[in-house]
Motif scaffolding. Structure first.
Motif, short mmCIF file in Angstrom:
data_model
loop_
_atom_site.label_atom_id
_atom_site.label_comp_id
_atom_site.label_asym_id
_atom_site.label_seq_id
_atom_site.Cartn_x
_atom_site.Cartn_y
_atom_site.Cartn_z
N TRP A 1 41.07 38.31 37.74
CA TRP A 1 41.83 39.03 38.75
C TRP A 1 41.40 38.66 40.16
N ASP A 2 40.11 38.45 40.38
CA ASP A 2 39.64 38.04 41.71
C ASP A 2 40.24 36.69 42.09
N SER A 3 40.23 35.76 41.14
CA SER A 3 40.80 34.44 41.40
C SER A 3 42.30 34.53 41.65
N LEU A 4 42.99 35.34 40.86
CA LEU A 4 44.43 35.49 41.03
C LEU A 4 44.76 36.13 42.37
N ALA A 5 43.98 37.14 42.75
CA ALA A 5 44.21 37.81 44.03
C ALA A 5 44.04 36.85 45.20
N ARG A 6 43.00 36.01 45.14
CA ARG A 6 42.77 35.07 46.23
C ARG A 6 43.91 34.04 46.30
N ALA A 7 44.38 33.59 45.16
CA ALA A 7 45.49 32.62 45.14
C ALA A 7 46.76 33.25 45.70
N PHE A 8 46.99 34.52 45.39
CA PHE A 8 48.16 35.21 45.92
C PHE A 8 48.04 35.38 47.43
N GLU A 9 46.86 35.75 47.90
CA GLU A 9 46.66 35.96 49.33
C GLU A 9 46.85 34.67 50.13
N GLU A 10 46.55 33.54 49.52
CA GLU A 10 46.78 32.26 50.20
C GLU A 10 48.26 32.03 50.45
N LYS A 11 49.11 32.56 49.57
CA LYS A 11 50.56 32.41 49.73
C LYS A 11 51.17 33.52 50.58
N HIS A 12 50.50 34.68 50.59
CA HIS A 12 51.00 35.85 51.33
C HIS A 12 49.85 36.39 52.16
N GLY A 13 49.55 35.71 53.24
CA GLY A 13 48.36 36.00 54.03
C GLY A 13 48.31 37.40 54.61
N ASP A 14 49.48 38.06 54.73
CA ASP A 14 49.49 39.39 55.33
C ASP A 14 49.31 40.49 54.28
N ILE A 15 49.22 40.10 52.98
CA ILE A 15 49.02 41.09 51.92
C ILE A 15 47.66 40.84 51.27
N LYS A 16 46.84 41.86 51.22
CA LYS A 16 45.54 41.77 50.57
C LYS A 16 45.57 42.54 49.24
N VAL A 17 44.82 42.05 48.27
CA VAL A 17 44.76 42.69 46.97
C VAL A 17 43.32 43.12 46.70
N GLU A 18 43.12 44.41 46.55
CA GLU A 18 41.81 44.97 46.27
C GLU A 18 41.71 45.22 44.76
N VAL A 19 40.75 44.58 44.11
CA VAL A 19 40.67 44.59 42.65
C VAL A 19 39.51 45.46 42.17
N HIS A 20 39.81 46.33 41.20
CA HIS A 20 38.78 47.14 40.54
C HIS A 20 38.98 47.00 39.04
N VAL A 21 37.96 46.54 38.33
CA VAL A 21 38.04 46.33 36.88
C VAL A 21 37.02 47.22 36.18
N TYR A 22 37.48 47.95 35.15
CA TYR A 22 36.61 48.86 34.41
C TYR A 22 36.73 48.57 32.91
N SER A 23 35.74 48.97 32.17
CA SER A 23 35.77 48.79 30.72
C SER A 23 36.86 49.66 30.12
N TRP A 24 37.27 49.29 28.90
CA TRP A 24 38.31 50.06 28.23
C TRP A 24 37.84 51.48 27.90
N THR A 25 36.56 51.70 27.84
CA THR A 25 36.07 53.04 27.53
C THR A 25 36.24 54.00 28.71
#
Length: 423
Positions: free
Chosen positions: A55-79
């Motif tokens: 997700w971090d890699s995907l968010a950075r790739a997206f931000e390179e195409k849409h510089g005015d949109i930032k994606v804040e990622v939070h990942v948690y275990s399934w539990t």
């Protein structure tokens, strides 16, 4: 392993969502920049294959195409991820996007955007139809399938050879005969039957489908206590468990991962499994094979499909979320995620590409079943409670003296009552 939660697909944690206060939208519905928050589940089982890297890699790739949109990622275990999102919603601080196990309660409470409010037409049309329908509430799609899987019968070829079994069973009578031979040959667990709380709803549905039943009918009405389902569990009680063909443990207390671990150790002759079991078996050099699920009179007409869901909360960033989701569901990105975890894609174009990739040949049989698979009734707001009750009660019906008709009847009545109260 955190990955194991995916293939259990319960609606735990989301059940409290409908009770949460209405959200107040923030930000602008129009196009433009801003920050969108994503909460996602972790399919990895260690720091090297955590989903956060994806997700971090995907968010950075997206931000390179849409510089005015930032994606804040939070990942948690399934539990913990379902409860994290439920707590955020209850506090009036829902994320813009959540990739978790259930969506229906949030949709029923009016907290989610519709798919057609966010996605481009090509993205929306690319979802595999059977999975997209499982994301609908009253024929409107709110849940976006993220990854999927189907189930097949796994069997240990070396143990089959030792027991003199020459082919995979196709009917339940074949299953019983093969299990009896495995028992005679000294196999500890001839057939692994995990009806414990980890994944009882899934194992239950697999057997219901094999017996010609299911949780609901074609119109979506609950049929838990149908004659077909009662007969299915009477057969399991009397012809499999009652004859000592499921090993020394109590199936009602046996979890799926316990059976998977035993299969990897070479202690299980056969069991119902999903694609990630292949990784586990191969890591221990288990000589296994898969086959279609056996049914009451021959190969089952259907198998269970499971999906985890992406949903977008009404937090005022509809267009920004839509742009990001179009990026998430591009064929390249779908295949990158599913390929990492041996899961199945939910889009037609990615599915077609996987079917042409010889490196993914072992997944083809699972993929071929997806179009016609039966899914949990995840569109029902009552499903969270029904699933929890199945976990608590279904294991009792296969014990000596178990009462399939009585227990299934009780679950049916609770399901109908809960569903009626939610309308």
């Amino acid at each position: 392993m955190q990955r194991r939660r995916f293939l259990g697909l319960t609606a735990a944690g989301a059940a409290t969502a409908a009770l949460a206060p209405a959200l107040t939208a923030c930000g602008s519905e129009g196009s433009g920049g801003g920050t969108i928050r994503l909460v996602a589940a972790d399919y990895g089982d260690n720091a090297t294959n955590t989903s956060k890297k994806y997700w971090d890699s995907l968010a950075r790739a997206f931000e390179e195409k849409h510089g005015d949109i930032k994606v804040e990622v939070h990942v948690y275990s399934w539990t913990e991820v379902d409860k994290k999102v439920a707590d955020m919603v209850a506090a009036g601080k829902a994320p813009d996007l959540a990739q978790i196990g259930a969506y229906a309660d949030y949709a029923a409470a009016g907290k989610l955007y519709r798919a057609d409010q966010m996605l481009s037409i090509p993205t929306q049309a690319d979802f595999i139809a059977s999975i997209a329908r499982a994301g609908e509430v009253q024929r409107v799609q709110y849940g976006l399938p993220f990854v999927s899987s189907t189930r097949r019968l796994f069997y240990n070829k070396d143990l089959f050879t030792k027991a003199g079994i020459t082919k995979a069973p196709e009917s339940w009578s074949d299953v019983q005969a093969a299990a009896a031979k495995l028992k005679t040959a000294g196999v500890k667990i001839p057939f692994g039957l995990p009806l414990g709380p980890e994944e009882a709803p899934a194992e239950t549905l697999l057997w219901m489908l094999g017996g010609g039943g299911g949780y609901t009918d074609k119109d979506g009405a609950y049929t838990i206590a149908s004659d077909e389902n009662v007969k299915t569990f009477e057969w399991l009680r009397d012809q499999l468990v009652g004859k000592g063909l499921t090993g020394p443990g109590d199936p009602g207390r046996t979890n799926r991962q316990d059976v998977f671990d035993a299969f990897v150790r070479g202690d299980v002759g056969m069991l119902n499994g999903h694609p990630t079991l292949m990784q586990q078996a191969e890591s221990k050099s288990v000589n296994y094979q898969t086959a279609p699920l056996p049914g009451v009179k021959g190969v089952s007409k259907s198998t269970m499909g499971v999906a985890d869901w992406m949903m977008a909360f009404k937090q005022g960033h509809r267009e920004q979320v839509g742009l990001f989701l179009d990026f998430v569901y591009s064929t390249k990105n779908v295949l990158a995620f599913t390929g990492q975890y041996d899961l199945l894609p939910v889009t037609t174009t990615a599915s077609n590409k996987m079917q042409q990739d010889s490196d993914r040949k072992k997944l083809w049989p699972f993929l071929e079943q997806l179009q016609d698979a039966d899914f949990y009734p995840a569109d029902k707001t009552s499903w969270a409670k029904v699933s929890a009750t199945v976990k608590e009660r279904i294991g009792t019906v296969v014990r000596s003296g178990g009462d399939p008709a009585g227990v299934l009847g009780e679950i049916q009545r609770e399901a109908e009552s809960t569903e009626g109260a939610s309308r």
